[in-house]
Design an enzyme around this catalytic site. Structure first.
Site, PDB file in Angstrom:
ATOM      1  CD  GLU A 215     -48.920 -22.421  58.261  1.00 55.12           C
ATOM      2  OE1 GLU A 215     -49.569 -22.043  59.171  1.00 55.12           O
ATOM      3  OE2 GLU A 215     -47.747 -22.363  57.781  1.00 55.12           O
ATOM      4  CD  GLU A 339     -41.253 -22.125  59.264  1.00 58.43           C
ATOM      5  OE1 GLU A 339     -42.412 -22.560  59.337  1.00 58.43           O
ATOM      6  OE2 GLU A 339     -40.657 -22.542  58.184  1.00 58.43           O
ATOM      7  NE  ARG A 372     -43.930 -29.344  64.349  1.00 52.88           N
ATOM      8  CZ  ARG A 372     -43.697 -28.661  63.232  1.00 52.88           C
ATOM      9  NH1 ARG A 372     -43.806 -27.357  63.477  1.00 52.88           N
ATOM     10  NH2 ARG A 372     -43.675 -29.237  62.225  1.00 52.88           N
ATOM     11  CG  ASP A 413     -40.350 -28.037  55.596  1.00 46.86           C
ATOM     12  OD1 ASP A 413     -41.094 -28.759  56.091  1.00 46.86           O
ATOM     13  OD2 ASP A 413     -40.581 -26.874  55.391  1.00 46.86           O
ATOM     14  CD  GLU A 441     -45.213 -27.095  53.211  1.00 44.66           C
ATOM     15  OE1 GLU A 441     -45.359 -27.805  54.073  1.00 44.66           O
ATOM     16  OE2 GLU A 441     -44.745 -26.129  52.977  1.00 44.66           O
ATOM     17  CD1 TRP A 590     -36.899 -19.752  54.145  1.00 40.89           C
ATOM     18  CD2 TRP A 590     -38.201 -18.067  54.256  1.00 40.89           C
ATOM     19  NE1 TRP A 590     -37.496 -19.861  55.484  1.00 40.89           N
ATOM     20  CE2 TRP A 590     -38.253 -18.742  55.404  1.00 40.89           C
ATOM     21  CE3 TRP A 590     -38.802 -16.888  54.101  1.00 40.89           C
ATOM     22  CZ2 TRP A 590     -39.334 -18.248  56.509  1.00 40.89           C
ATOM     23  CZ3 TRP A 590     -39.511 -16.264  55.112  1.00 40.89           C
ATOM     24  CH2 TRP A 590     -39.834 -17.249  56.246  1.00 40.89           C
TER      25      TRP A 590
HETATM   26  O1  GCW Z   1     -42.453 -26.200  55.623  1.00 38.65           O
HETATM   27  C1  GCW Z   1     -42.834 -25.405  56.490  1.00 38.65           C
HETATM   28  C2  GCW Z   1     -44.375 -25.095  56.139  1.00 38.65           C
HETATM   29  C3  GCW Z   1     -45.024 -24.328  57.352  1.00 38.65           C
HETATM   30  C4  GCW Z   1     -45.303 -25.135  58.462  1.00 38.65           C
HETATM   31  C5  GCW Z   1     -43.889 -25.396  58.853  1.00 38.65           C
HETATM   32  C6  GCW Z   1     -43.605 -26.271  60.124  1.00 38.65           C
HETATM   33  C7  GCW Z   1     -47.103 -24.981  59.887  1.00 38.65           C
HETATM   34  O2  GCW Z   1     -44.103 -24.198  54.972  1.00 38.65           O
HETATM   35  O3  GCW Z   1     -46.322 -24.048  56.704  1.00 38.65           O
HETATM   36  O4  GCW Z   1     -45.878 -24.389  59.387  1.00 38.65           O
HETATM   37  O5  GCW Z   1     -43.145 -26.181  58.035  1.00 38.65           O
HETATM   38  O6  GCW Z   1     -43.666 -27.352  60.074  1.00 38.65           O
HETATM   39  O7  GCW Z   1     -43.727 -25.739  61.057  1.00 38.65           O
END
Ligand code: GCW
Length: 751
Positions: A215, A339, A372, A413, A441, A590
């Protein structure tokens, strides 16, 4: 001719051969005086020319430059022969013998790794057959568990370098440090230094799935070949471990935080144990992600309620089982209630209750639990950037001692630029870890050049004011501010199965820099960028200056052409590559408009005291500065303020004009990078040169797309012309809105 053929046939696997030699040596050879092993002498077995090798070899006859081609596999551990005679003359006598000194004074797999690395490095760089001996020495004072000291001193009538440490792993780090000094042309004839890591757990977090997909991974597939493990151990595991140890990293989280409970079953634990065994000599512990609902999914329980005794007992037994496979297992990382990941909220329990239950299971074995703080929910009315703050500050002081709350550098993020996460200044009674994203990312994946050292330095140097001025994020997370006994830093890995490990050849610098900053969070990005460049491209001053300049400016360049002046989260949906300020999702959080808030009046989120009050999540010194549109730094302006289009900026221009010119500046800067890179023609190997050059061409074109898409879109609100100096768009807005990229690497939804 034959030699040429052999050379080329060998080139692609050159570092594997060194590593194979190193492995053979480290496993089998415990003699103090090492055999000559190194890049220059590949084994004959592997040297047999292949048909491809013969064809390429013939090509080489007409294109001799390719003799020096590099595919990047060796990373920064190239150990190329030093051509500078004066330097050689200075090094050779200083390295008469090398003494590895530990209290035990006995050899081990870790010391063997140090010896073989020294042998390969000194042979490769100096043509020197290293004399390396292991002795029992007094425990080095003040170097702690993992530090080392390097000293030049006469011994038995010979000039000697003593690498001493309290544990073998410190010696290995010291060996890499010595080699680094030579790689970077530093003198070693009067060494008297000690180095101790500032943070205890320095981890790479892999978002790797058990099916091999990563991922947000942009450099191929997972390095872990789960299906072939535990029987087959890819030699690359050792190469990975060497690279990790060379930059001082000591932990690896093997699996994605979007977790699969299967990794906790015996069939997988056997595989995990094999990886742990490969990594152990290099001081690397393995960690796993724990799926909160695992007791249901693989344990047959009806609930995962953390306060249910059967659930706690299940996790205790599971931890016992894991430690029976991996005695030095590091612990778990958990993403919960974020998420779509399961968590304690399903049962009306808090993050602390969830974390503590898991931490209690690990505690008897010395394991730690990283929980987290990346939590947000669609149905939450609170501004997304305030949600973690709200959920976690009330739990301060409730976490067990072996829990670390792991916080992304910013409250949103991993954007190209964010303010630091307010939780760093708001949880004085909790151990806090910093999570950085090495994989890019939101900064162009592995296609764009974005050297992240300056971004990370900016975060580490940010002052939270939690205990008055000087309470930097660096001091919060390394435990200095609150005198913590447990400190953690994590970087989301940018590694993969690509031959060069990171996709973009220059993205190796990000892996390298993460490790170096994790070891010493006071190092400057500039120093590390130069160091990496010297090790990766050689020490020619003009080359080093050019590459370092390119690296150091590149993050700000990405900011400029994608999200300048504090803009954020306006990227394309899902895969996050390229612009998408128009993205509209049924989840407001989003949707891009949630973040840029463009309207006829202006642009930017309203997060001051009269808005969502994100400024109020920071210390009063910062809140006051950031609340006021006049004192808010311009690089965060649109993060905190909805700014009128005709607001006067420091440059004297109105916001709209400034925005347009920033986008243009980003494009111009990519072009400057291209020119600078072109100037390296013939100064570095043709293979990496051409690779980066091609990627920069793509970056330039993508930067133009960012500029045009964003400006055309924002212009529908600003209703003003593009100012002079901004290139006319090549397409209209509809064109950009219609762009749909498919099969973008690393995007979980596209497979
Ligand atoms: O920003 C998001 C990403 C996800 C990621 C998430 C996270 C692993 O798009 O892909 O998941 O953060 O940090 O948990």
């Amino acid at each position: 001719m034959n030699l040429l053929l052999i050379h080329f046939a060998m080139r692609a696997s050159a570092w594997s051969d060194v590593s194979a030699a190193l492995r053979r040596d480290s496993l089998a050879d415990d003699r103090p005086n090492l055999l000559r092993v190194g890049c220059a002498k590949p084994s004959r077995r592997k040297a047999a020319p292949t048909i491809a090798g013969i064809v390429c070899g013939l090509l080489l006859l007409v294109w001799p430059v390719a003799l020096h081609a590099e595919d990047g596999y060796r990373l920064w551990l190239r150990y190329e022969r030093i051509g500078d005679e004066k330097l050689l003359a200075a090094y050779l006598p200083a390295l008469g013998q090398i003494v590895l000194s530990t209290p035990a004074g006995t050899d081990s797999a870790t010391l063997a790794a140090a010896r073989t690395e020294l042998a390969a490095g000194l042979d490769g760089m100096l043509g020197l057959k290293a004399v390396v001996i292991v002795v029992a020495g007094a425990p080095a004072s003040a170097v702690g568990e993992e530090g080392y000291s390097l000293q030049t001193t006469p011994r038995d009538g010979r000039r000697t370098i003593v690498i001493s440490a309290s544990r073998d792993i410190g010696v290995l780090y010291g060996a890499f440090a010595l080699l680094r000094l030579i790689q970077t042309g530093e003198p070693v004839d009067k060494l008297n230094l000690t180095s101790v890591p500032k943070i205890q757990r320095r981890m790479l977090d892999h978002w790797d799935n058990l099916n091999g997909f990563i991922e947000r991974g942009y450099a191929g597939f997972s390095l872990w070949q789960w299906f072939q493990l535990p029987e087959y151990r890819d030699p690359r595991y050792r190469d990975y471990a060497r690279a990790m140890a060379s930059i001082g990293l000591n932990g690896t989280v093997l699996t994605n935080v979007n977790a699969n409970a299967l990794v906790l079953t015996p069939a997988y634990l056997e595989k995990v144990a094999a990886l742990a065994e490969e990594f152990r000599p290099y001081g690397i512990r393995v960690y796993l992600t724990a799926r909160f609902s695992a007791p249901i999914e693989i344990g047959g329980l009806k609930t995962a309620d953390p306060l249910d005794p059967a659930v706690a007992a299940w996790w205790r037994k599971k931890a016992d089982e894991i430690y029976s496979y991996v005695p030095d297992f590091g612990g778990f990382v958990v993403k919960a209630n974020s998420e779509g990941q399961p968590g304690p909220h399903e049962y009306g329990r808090t993050h602390a209750e969830g974390a503590n239950m898991l931490a209690d299971a690990l505690e008897p074995h010395g394991g730690i639990l990283m929980w987290r703080a990346f939590v947000y929910a669609a149905d939450n009315e609170t501004d997304r950037v305030n949600q973690a703050y709200k959920q976690f500050t009330v739990l301060d002081g409730q976490f067990r001692d072996n829990v670390v709350v792991q916080i992304k550098n910013g409250p949103l993020d991993f954007m190209p630029r964010e303010p630091f996460h307010p939780l760093f200044g708001a949880m004085p009674h909790t151990r806090l870890a910093l999570e950085l994203q090495i994989t890019q990312e939101y900064l162009g994946l592995s296609v764009h050049l974005a050297y992240l050292g300056p971004l990370w330095q900016e975060v580490l140097d940010s002052d939270t004011f939690a205990q008055g001025p000087g309470s930097t994020v660096a001091r919060v997370i390394d435990g200095r501010l609150y005198e913590r006994d447990l400190s953690v830093i994590a970087g989301v890995a940018n590694t993969g199965s690509d031959r060069n490990w990171t996709g973009h050849p220059l993205a190796q610098a990000n892996w390298y820099t993460f490790g170096r900053l994790a070891w010493d969070n006071t190092l400057s990005a500039e120093v590390v960028a130069r160091e990496w460049t010297q090790m990766t491209f050689g020490r020619a001053p003009a080359t080093v200056a050019t590459v370092a300049k390119i690296l150091l400016g590149s993050r700000e360049t990405v900011v400029n052409y994608s999200m300048p002046l504090g803009l954020h989260h306006i990227m394309a949906e899902g895969h996050h590559y390229g612009p998408g300020p128009w993205v509209h999702h049924e989840r407001p959080d989003w949707s891009s408009s949630y973040y840029h808030q463009a309207d006829e009046i202006g642009l930017g989120a309203n997060r001051g005291a009269k808005g969502s009050n994100a400024t109020g999540t920071y210390a009063k010194e910062l809140a006051a500065r950031w609340d006021d549109i006049e004192t808010c730094p311009e690089n965060l302006l649109l993060w905190f303020h909805h700014v009128p289009w005709d607001h006067r900026m420091k440059s004297g221009r109105i916001l709209w004009d400034e925005l347009c010119l920033r986008y243009q500046q980003g494009v111009d800067e990519v072009r400057t990078i291209q020119r600078d890179w072109d100037s390296l023609a013939g100064k570095i190997d043709a293979e990496r040169y051409a690779h980066v050059q091609a990627l920069l061409r793509r970056q330039e074109s993508d930067a133009c797309d960012w500029r045009e898409a964003c400006l055309l879109y924002f212009q529908t609100f600003a209703k003003r012309p593009l100012p002079a100096g901004v290139e006319a768009p090549a397409h209209d807005l509809a064109y950009y809105e219609a762009v749909k990229l498919r099969y973008v690497p690393g995007h979980p939804g596209d497979y």
